[in-house]
Design a protein around this motif. Structure first.
Motif, PDB file in Angstrom:
ATOM      1  N   GLU A 467       0.799  -1.138   0.071  1.00 56.39           N
ATOM      2  CA  GLU A 467       0.025   0.056   0.026  1.00 56.39           C
ATOM      3  C   GLU A 467       0.927   1.354   0.088  1.00 56.39           C
ATOM      4  O   GLU A 467       0.568   2.302  -0.666  1.00 56.39           O
ATOM      5  CB  GLU A 467      -0.939   0.007   1.114  1.00 56.39           C
ATOM      6  CG  GLU A 467      -1.936   0.953   0.981  1.00 56.39           C
ATOM      7  CD  GLU A 467      -3.000   0.763  -0.212  1.00 56.39           C
ATOM      8  OE1 GLU A 467      -3.543   1.865  -0.572  1.00 56.39           O
ATOM      9  OE2 GLU A 467      -3.280  -0.398  -0.431  1.00 56.39           O
ATOM     10  N   GLU A 468       2.017   1.120   0.752  1.00 57.79           N
ATOM     11  CA  GLU A 468       2.738   2.536   0.665  1.00 57.79           C
ATOM     12  C   GLU A 468       3.617   2.494  -0.630  1.00 57.79           C
ATOM     13  O   GLU A 468       3.649   3.595  -1.114  1.00 57.79           O
ATOM     14  CB  GLU A 468       3.973   2.141   1.807  1.00 57.79           C
ATOM     15  CG  GLU A 468       3.215   2.412   3.445  1.00 57.79           C
ATOM     16  CD  GLU A 468       4.212   2.630   4.365  1.00 57.79           C
ATOM     17  OE1 GLU A 468       4.688   3.891   4.742  1.00 57.79           O
ATOM     18  OE2 GLU A 468       4.517   1.908   5.246  1.00 57.79           O
ATOM     19  N   LEU A 469       3.798   1.283  -1.005  1.00 59.20           N
ATOM     20  CA  LEU A 469       4.581   1.512  -2.477  1.00 59.20           C
ATOM     21  C   LEU A 469       3.684   1.998  -3.620  1.00 59.20           C
ATOM     22  O   LEU A 469       3.906   2.946  -4.267  1.00 59.20           O
ATOM     23  CB  LEU A 469       4.880   0.283  -2.942  1.00 59.20           C
ATOM     24  CG  LEU A 469       5.416  -0.124  -4.528  1.00 59.20           C
ATOM     25  CD1 LEU A 469       6.777   0.629  -4.673  1.00 59.20           C
ATOM     26  CD2 LEU A 469       5.730  -1.453  -4.836  1.00 59.20           C
ATOM     27  N   HIS A 470       2.389   1.482  -3.463  1.00 59.08           N
ATOM     28  CA  HIS A 470       1.217   2.302  -4.543  1.00 59.08           C
ATOM     29  C   HIS A 470       1.046   3.759  -4.137  1.00 59.08           C
ATOM     30  O   HIS A 470       0.999   4.638  -5.030  1.00 59.08           O
ATOM     31  CB  HIS A 470      -0.071   1.609  -4.209  1.00 59.08           C
ATOM     32  CG  HIS A 470      -0.932   2.118  -5.181  1.00 59.08           C
ATOM     33  ND1 HIS A 470      -0.872   1.629  -6.534  1.00 59.08           N
ATOM     34  CD2 HIS A 470      -2.158   2.679  -5.311  1.00 59.08           C
ATOM     35  CE1 HIS A 470      -1.806   2.307  -7.295  1.00 59.08           C
ATOM     36  NE2 HIS A 470      -2.732   2.760  -6.524  1.00 59.08           N
ATOM     37  N   ASN A 471       1.112   4.155  -2.758  1.00 58.21           N
ATOM     38  CA  ASN A 471       0.787   5.632  -2.582  1.00 58.21           C
ATOM     39  C   ASN A 471       2.157   6.388  -2.841  1.00 58.21           C
ATOM     40  O   ASN A 471       1.947   7.445  -3.661  1.00 58.21           O
ATOM     41  CB  ASN A 471       0.614   5.782  -1.064  1.00 58.21           C
ATOM     42  CG  ASN A 471      -0.640   5.402  -0.589  1.00 58.21           C
ATOM     43  OD1 ASN A 471      -1.777   5.183  -1.166  1.00 58.21           O
ATOM     44  ND2 ASN A 471      -0.752   4.815   0.543  1.00 58.21           N
ATOM     45  N   PHE A 472       3.039   5.855  -2.929  1.00 61.90           N
ATOM     46  CA  PHE A 472       4.370   6.555  -3.507  1.00 61.90           C
ATOM     47  C   PHE A 472       4.246   6.433  -4.885  1.00 61.90           C
ATOM     48  O   PHE A 472       4.513   7.773  -5.428  1.00 61.90           O
ATOM     49  CB  PHE A 472       5.815   5.729  -2.990  1.00 61.90           C
ATOM     50  CG  PHE A 472       7.092   6.128  -3.526  1.00 61.90           C
ATOM     51  CD1 PHE A 472       7.461   7.386  -2.735  1.00 61.90           C
ATOM     52  CD2 PHE A 472       7.663   5.746  -4.410  1.00 61.90           C
ATOM     53  CE1 PHE A 472       8.658   8.075  -3.242  1.00 61.90           C
ATOM     54  CE2 PHE A 472       8.762   6.309  -5.073  1.00 61.90           C
ATOM     55  CZ  PHE A 472       9.404   7.433  -4.500  1.00 61.90           C
ATOM     56  N   ALA A 473       4.040   5.501  -5.466  1.00 63.74           N
ATOM     57  CA  ALA A 473       3.889   5.518  -6.932  1.00 63.74           C
ATOM     58  C   ALA A 473       2.947   6.419  -7.328  1.00 63.74           C
ATOM     59  O   ALA A 473       3.371   7.411  -8.603  1.00 63.74           O
ATOM     60  CB  ALA A 473       3.515   4.071  -7.647  1.00 63.74           C
ATOM     61  N   LYS A 474       1.756   6.599  -7.186  1.00 65.42           N
ATOM     62  CA  LYS A 474       0.893   7.683  -7.507  1.00 65.42           C
ATOM     63  C   LYS A 474       1.343   8.949  -7.101  1.00 65.42           C
ATOM     64  O   LYS A 474       1.016   9.967  -8.142  1.00 65.42           O
ATOM     65  CB  LYS A 474      -0.436   7.619  -6.617  1.00 65.42           C
ATOM     66  CG  LYS A 474      -1.256   6.292  -6.855  1.00 65.42           C
ATOM     67  CD  LYS A 474      -2.897   6.459  -6.387  1.00 65.42           C
ATOM     68  CE  LYS A 474      -2.882   6.350  -4.939  1.00 65.42           C
ATOM     69  NZ  LYS A 474      -4.169   6.574  -4.489  1.00 65.42           N
ATOM     70  N   SER A 475       1.981   9.147  -6.326  1.00 64.26           N
ATOM     71  CA  SER A 475       2.556  10.619  -5.917  1.00 64.26           C
ATOM     72  C   SER A 475       3.688  11.094  -7.074  1.00 64.26           C
ATOM     73  O   SER A 475       3.784  12.436  -6.952  1.00 64.26           O
ATOM     74  CB  SER A 475       3.076  10.727  -4.389  1.00 64.26           C
ATOM     75  OG  SER A 475       4.420  10.074  -4.311  1.00 64.26           O
ATOM     76  N   THR A 476       4.247  10.132  -7.525  1.00 65.14           N
ATOM     77  CA  THR A 476       5.521  10.588  -8.133  1.00 65.14           C
ATOM     78  C   THR A 476       5.394  11.205  -9.683  1.00 65.14           C
ATOM     79  O   THR A 476       6.028  12.226 -10.146  1.00 65.14           O
ATOM     80  CB  THR A 476       6.411   9.393  -8.583  1.00 65.14           C
ATOM     81  OG1 THR A 476       5.682   8.397  -9.193  1.00 65.14           O
ATOM     82  CG2 THR A 476       6.915   8.700  -7.269  1.00 65.14           C
ATOM     83  N   TYR A 477       4.159  10.886 -10.389  1.00 66.62           N
ATOM     84  CA  TYR A 477       3.851  11.344 -11.697  1.00 66.62           C
ATOM     85  C   TYR A 477       3.680  12.761 -11.522  1.00 66.62           C
ATOM     86  O   TYR A 477       2.810  13.444 -10.961  1.00 66.62           O
ATOM     87  CB  TYR A 477       2.885  10.827 -12.191  1.00 66.62           C
ATOM     88  CG  TYR A 477       2.558  11.329 -13.885  1.00 66.62           C
ATOM     89  CD1 TYR A 477       3.536  10.624 -14.884  1.00 66.62           C
ATOM     90  CD2 TYR A 477       1.832  12.120 -14.223  1.00 66.62           C
ATOM     91  CE1 TYR A 477       3.520  11.007 -16.080  1.00 66.62           C
ATOM     92  CE2 TYR A 477       1.784  12.563 -15.550  1.00 66.62           C
ATOM     93  CZ  TYR A 477       2.558  12.013 -16.498  1.00 66.62           C
ATOM     94  OH  TYR A 477       2.463  12.232 -17.809  1.00 66.62           O
ATOM     95  N   ASP A 478       4.440  13.649 -12.418  1.00 71.45           N
ATOM     96  CA  ASP A 478       4.071  15.272 -12.521  1.00 71.45           C
ATOM     97  C   ASP A 478       4.629  15.550 -13.974  1.00 71.45           C
ATOM     98  O   ASP A 478       5.661  15.312 -14.567  1.00 71.45           O
ATOM     99  CB  ASP A 478       4.731  15.859 -11.495  1.00 71.45           C
ATOM    100  CG  ASP A 478       4.814  17.256 -11.495  1.00 71.45           C
ATOM    101  OD1 ASP A 478       5.741  17.966 -12.084  1.00 71.45           O
ATOM    102  OD2 ASP A 478       3.958  17.898 -10.961  1.00 71.45           O
ATOM    103  N   ASP A 479       3.890  16.408 -14.662  1.00 76.69           N
ATOM    104  CA  ASP A 479       4.178  16.764 -15.869  1.00 76.69           C
ATOM    105  C   ASP A 479       5.638  17.472 -15.839  1.00 76.69           C
ATOM    106  O   ASP A 479       6.518  17.239 -16.765  1.00 76.69           O
ATOM    107  CB  ASP A 479       3.002  17.700 -16.484  1.00 76.69           C
ATOM    108  CG  ASP A 479       1.973  16.902 -16.782  1.00 76.69           C
ATOM    109  OD1 ASP A 479       1.964  15.868 -17.040  1.00 76.69           O
ATOM    110  OD2 ASP A 479       0.782  17.596 -17.109  1.00 76.69           O
ATOM    111  N   ASP A 480       5.828  18.326 -14.766  1.00 76.67           N
ATOM    112  CA  ASP A 480       7.205  18.968 -14.795  1.00 76.67           C
ATOM    113  C   ASP A 480       8.235  17.822 -14.504  1.00 76.67           C
ATOM    114  O   ASP A 480       9.442  18.163 -15.259  1.00 76.67           O
ATOM    115  CB  ASP A 480       7.260  19.970 -13.484  1.00 76.67           C
ATOM    116  CG  ASP A 480       6.282  21.213 -13.823  1.00 76.67           C
ATOM    117  OD1 ASP A 480       5.986  21.380 -14.922  1.00 76.67           O
ATOM    118  OD2 ASP A 480       5.863  21.931 -12.785  1.00 76.67           O
TER     119      ASP A 480
END
Length: 549
Positions: A467-480
Motif C-alpha cells: 500500500e505504501e509503495l502504491h501511494n508513493f508511485a501515485k505521488s511521483t507522476y508530474d508533468d514538470d
C-alpha cells in the motif's frame, strides 16, 4: 560486541543476519564451517564474544561450543530437532511453523532456547518459505535473542526424537497413482534442493519448479507442450509444468536445455507478452494495473535472466510505457533479479559468444528502462537482488525497498567488472568514492543501509509495503518531472552511452579470454563447489599493527 557468524554458506538467511548485526553497530566476521582445525583457527583469530550459526549443515565441534558461547538458528519450532525440518513441515501441511535460536551443546538441536518466532505457512515451495518466512522470523527472533540473553531468559528444548533423513523414497512420484496436487506437493517440498529424482524421456534427472496447468490434458508423464524452457507433463487428473531439470551429476537448467532434441515435435505453446493470469499455467511475465500505475512482474527462476528473457522483458517495458503513467518493476516471488544467467552460460558450447549476448541483452533492457522518458519508473526491491539485477533497478527514476531485503551491488565475486550502466547509475546516487567502495568490498547491504547511503530512496515496513509503495508511485507522476527527465536525458545521453561502452570494453576479455577468472568462478558457482576456505572479503580484517608487524 564482536560477533562471529559460523555458517555452511553465506546464503540469504546468513546475509540477512549479517546486515542486521552490522546495522546495529556490532563488529561482525564470518567463518565457513569447513573443518574443525580451520574453524577453530579463524575463530581464535577473531576472538568473538558470541558465535551465531544462522545456516549450519554440519555438527559443531566441542572445541567451538565449549570455548565460545554459541547459538544455532533452527528452522523449526520448539521440539523440532534434526535436518529436513521444512520438508516435514510441508509434508504435514501444518498451518504454523517457526524458528528458534538455541544454545549449542553436545545434543543435536537439544540446547536451551533463547528466542522463538512462529509464522503462518504459505502454500509454496520449500526454498520460498525459507527465503521469506524463515528469514523474516530469524530477524524477529534475533531481536528477542539479545534481550533474553542479557536477562538469561531461556526455555528448555523439548527433546523429541530427531527427524529421520528425508530420503528420495519419501519424495518419489508415482505418476500412475499420484494426482496433480500430490505431485505438486512432492516437488514443492524438494525445491530448490535436492529436487525429486525421476526419469524424463530416458534421462535420469531431478525435477524443480512445478506449476499447475488448467487447459492441457494427456497421459500421465506425457510431454504435452513446452514454453520458455519449461515442459508440460500430463497427470492422472490434469497436467503440470516443470520448469527446471538437473541431470544426475550435473547442474540445474531449464527443462528444454536438458531434454534438447528429445523434444522434437513438441509444440511451443506461447502466451501473450504480458499474461493476464486468468487461469493456472506457467508464465514468467505478467502485469497488474491500479490507478495510473502498472506493476510489471517477472518471475525468472532464482532471479537469473537469460538473453531471451531480457529481450522479452524489454518488449514488455516498451509496451507498458504506452499503457500507464508510472511503471513499477516488481521482479519475482523470491528475487527481484540477480542479473545474467550463469547456468545457461556454463552449459553453452560458445560461452564467450553467449555471455556477450546475455550482457548486451541485459544492457538493452536497462536502456529501455533508463530512457523511458514518457513515464516515471520505480524499482520495487521487495525481494533480494544482486549484481546486474541491482543495477537494472537503479536505472529507474526511483528505487524503494521492503524492510529486511538485502542487496548485493557488486560483481567481482564472479570475476566480472559488470555493465548495466552501473558506472552511471551508482555514482549518480552515492558519488564516485562510495560507488567504488560498494563495488570493491563485495558485501551485502540492507535496504535500510542502502537508503542511508542514497542507493535507494525509501524503505517501507513489511506489513504495509504494497500500500505504501502504491501511494508513493501515485505521488511521483508530474508533468514538470517528465519534462525535466526528457531534457536531462537528451542533454546527457551521449555521456551515459560512453560510460556503458567503457563498461563493455572492460568486460569483453572477461567473457572471451580463456584466462578469465570468470570461467572458473562461474563453474564453481554453478556446480556448487564446496569452498576450500572462507572468502577473503568475509574474513577478519587484520589491524594496521598486525599488517605491518
Amino acid at each position: 560486541m564482536k560477533i562471529l557468524l559460523l555458517c555452511t554458506a553465506f546464503n540469504s538467511q546468513t546475509q540477512a543476519v549479517y546486515t542486521a548485526l552490522e546495522d546495529r553497530g556490532y563488529e561482525v566476521a564470518v567463518v565457513y564451517a569447513i573443518s574443525e582445525e580451520q574453524m577453530l583457527k579463524e575463530t581464535e583469530d577473531f576472538e568473538p564474544n558470541l558465535i551465531l550459526c544462522p545456516f549450519l549443515k554440519r555438527y559443531l565441534p566441542e572445541s567451538i561450543y565449549e570455548n565460545y558461547p554459541t547459538y544455532i538458528f533452527h528452522p523449526g519450532p520448539i521440539g523440532d530437532r534434526g535436518s529436513n525440518a521444512l520438508e516435514y513441515a510441508l509434508k504435514s501441511h501444518t498451518k504454523e511453523w517457526g524458528v528458534v535460536i538455541l544454545k549449542a551443546n553436545e545434543l543435536y538441536d537439544g540446547g536451551d532456547i533463547y528466542a522463538q518466532q512462529n509464522f503462518k505457512v504459505r502454500e509454496t515451495y520449500k526454498a520460498s518459505l525459507y527465503r521469506q518466512e524463515i528469514v523474516r522470523a530469524s530477524l524477529q527472533a534475533l531481536e528477542q535473542f539479545f534481550v533474553h540473553l542479557k536477562n538469561d531468559e531461556k526455555t528448555p528444548q523439548l527433546l523429541n526424537p530427531i527427524h529421520e533423513p528425508f530420503a528420495q523414497a519419501k519424495r518419489f512420484i508415482d505418476w500412475s497413482k499420484d494426482d496433480t496436487e500430490a505431485i505438486i506437493d512432492k516437488i514443492h517440498l524438494s525445491d530448490s534442493f535436492p529436487g525429486v529424482l525421476d526419469e524424463i524421456l530416458g534421462i535420469q534427472c531431478y525435477l524443480f519448479g512445478v506449476h499447475k496447468e488448467d487447459k492441457f490434458r494427456g497421459l500421465p508423464k506425457e510431454v504435452l507442450a513446452k514454453r520458455d524452457g519449461a515442459i508440460c507433463l500430463g497427470t492422472i487428473d490434469g497436467a503440470v509444468w516443470i520448469t527446471h531439470l538437473k541431470e544426475v551429476g550435473k547442474f540445474k537448467l531449464p527443462a528444454t536445455y536438458v531434454l534438447k532434441e528429445k523434444l522434437q515435435g513438441i509444440k511451443e505453446e506461447r502466451l501473450p507478452l504480458v499474461f493476464d493470469k486468468s487461469y493456472n499455467t506457467f508464465y514468467e511475465v505478467s502485469v497488474e494495473k491500479r490507478d495510473n500505475v502498472a506493476y510489471l512482474c517477472f518471475g525468472f527462476h532464482n532471479g537469473a535472466m537469460s538473453a531471451e528473457q531480457c529481450i522479452r522483458l524489454k518488449y514488455a517495458v516498451e509496451y507498458l510505457k504506452n499503457e500507464c503513467e508510472v511503471l513499477v518493476l516488481i521482479g519475482g516471488m523470491d528475487f527481484f533479479s540477480n542479473g545474467i544467467h550463469l547456468n545457461i552460460l556454463e552449459d553453452s558450447a560458445k560461452q564467450g559468444e553467449d555471455g556477450w549476448a546475455n550482457i548486451n541483452a541485459m544492457n538493452d533492457l536497462v536502456r529501455s528502462i533508463l530512457y523511458a522518458d514518457e513515464v516515471v519508473t520505480i524499482a520495487s526491491f521487495g525481494r533480494n537482488a544482486g549484481a546486474g539485477g541491482v543495477f537494472m533497478g537503479l536505472a529507474c527514476d526511483y528505487a524503494v525497498g521492503k524492510e529486511g531485503v538485502v542487496l548485493n551491488p557488486h560483481y567481482k565475486t564472479l570475476g566480472l567488472s559488470g555493465s548495466e550502466y552501473h558506472t552511471y547509475s551508482l555514482p549518480k546516487r552515492v558519488g564516485e568514492e562510495m560507488a567504488e567502495s560498494l563495488l570493491n568490498d563485495c558485501l551485502p547491504l540492507s535496504v535500510e543501509k542502502a537508503k542511508a547511503l542514497g542507493v535507494i530512496d525509501e524503505v517501507y515496513a513489511h506489513e504495509t509495503y504494497h500500500e505504501e509503495l502504491h501511494n508513493f508511485a501515485k505521488s511521483t507522476y508530474d508533468d514538470d518531472f517528465i519534462r525535466g527527465k526528457q531534457d536531462y536525458l537528451e542533454e546527457h545521453r551521449e555521456g551515459i552511452e560512453a560510460l556503458k561502452e567503457k563498461e563493455l570494453e572492460v568486460m569483453h576479455p572477461e567473457f572471451w579470454s580463456e584466462e578469465s577468472d570468470f570461467h572458473t568462478l562461474r563453474q564453481e558457482f554453478v556446480y556448487k563447489v564446496c569452498p576450500r576456505e572462507t572468502p577473503e572479503r568475509l574474513k577478519v580484517k587484520p589491524t594496521k599493527e598486525e599488517t605491518y608487524a
